[in-house]
Design an enzyme around this catalytic site. Sequence first.
Site, short mmCIF file in Angstrom:
data_model
loop_
_atom_site.label_atom_id
_atom_site.label_comp_id
_atom_site.label_asym_id
_atom_site.label_seq_id
_atom_site.Cartn_x
_atom_site.Cartn_y
_atom_site.Cartn_z
N HIS A 101 13.44 -2.94 11.37
CA HIS A 101 13.45 -1.69 12.01
C HIS A 101 14.53 -1.32 12.90
CE1 HIS A 101 9.03 -2.19 11.25
NE2 HIS A 101 8.83 -1.07 11.41
N ASP A 122 9.46 0.45 2.08
CA ASP A 122 9.19 0.70 3.42
C ASP A 122 10.15 1.81 3.96
OD1 ASP A 122 8.41 -0.04 5.91
OD2 ASP A 122 8.94 -2.04 5.81
#
Length: 349
Positions: free
Chosen positions: A181, A252
């Site tokens: 992230h 993702d």
Amino acid sequence: MALGPLMVDLLATELSETEKEILKHPLVGGVILFSRNFESVEQITRLCDEIHQLRQPHLLISVDHEGGRVQRFRKGFSRLPPVAAIGKEYHQHPKLTLERAEQSGWLMAAELRAIGVDFSFAPVLDLDYGVSQVIGDRSFHRDPLAVTDIARAYIQGMKRAWMSAVGKHFPGHGAVEVDSHLGLPVDSRHLEDMLQADMLPFTRLCQTELAGIMPAHIVYENNDKLPACFSPFWLQEMLRGKLQFQGAILSDDLSMEGAAIMGGPLERAEAALSAGCDMVLVCNNPGSVEQVIDGLKVSTDPLRNARLMRLHGRHATPRHELQQSAEWKQAVQTVMDYAPDPEMELNLT
């Protein structure tokens, strides 16, 4: 209308008129919900119903609802502990562990299906090496054979609640420290080592248990220079070829820093779809959805649509019936037994 290759997010607890138009666009095929979209059980049920009413076949509705740190809906839902709590006694009590896993998978899935969510991005199949900032107790175990066995039981519970399983993060996220992230992790291990460890749960479950797989935003530098999510080597040569996976591949979140190497939102979506993804997640970056929709050129693919259609949930039990059932009460009690929470009061009557 076929399901498009984009999965998008929403800003709040209700659909705006702009969002309704976006969700009707043929490039869109699904919605992922976050904590910001949840206010109450009644509200989230209405929101899911409104999304499903927009199109036929209805858009996929997904959520990250693993338990522990990653449980988007809380008030009114059973508290789900991190799945490491399920696997902690696997070697001492394997039969008990698998029973707990099956009931926990069923409980997670049944409660989501009752409000209209089609699937959760679960289970996590990564190994817990004790180094990852983002995986940690989201993993069932360190041992790949244990992860395989526990995940299979968990998936059987999900299936019993009529929810498909989407395993993540292929080919394995547990051995890198950097959170994708926040940055681009690099894994230096060789393919032969990964086949005997991180890839083993995917290899053994992808034929019959997994309807979907999410690849990682990680560069495995001794195998390919591209992150797995954008890599034809990982998605086509390995996942489709060597592992013979026939289900859906879902990227993702393309807004993550681990995807930034591929360019802007449109370039990331194009690269992921070109590499072999069936659906890409475009979220957590206001304005990127419109940019991708305006620029993405992709033809209808009947095979991709068939893979995505398999992710639709079926046969949901209404919430009031679910919570009156002996099965739900037993599953909640099972979770409380292996991961008690003294601050949580659950009404089992």
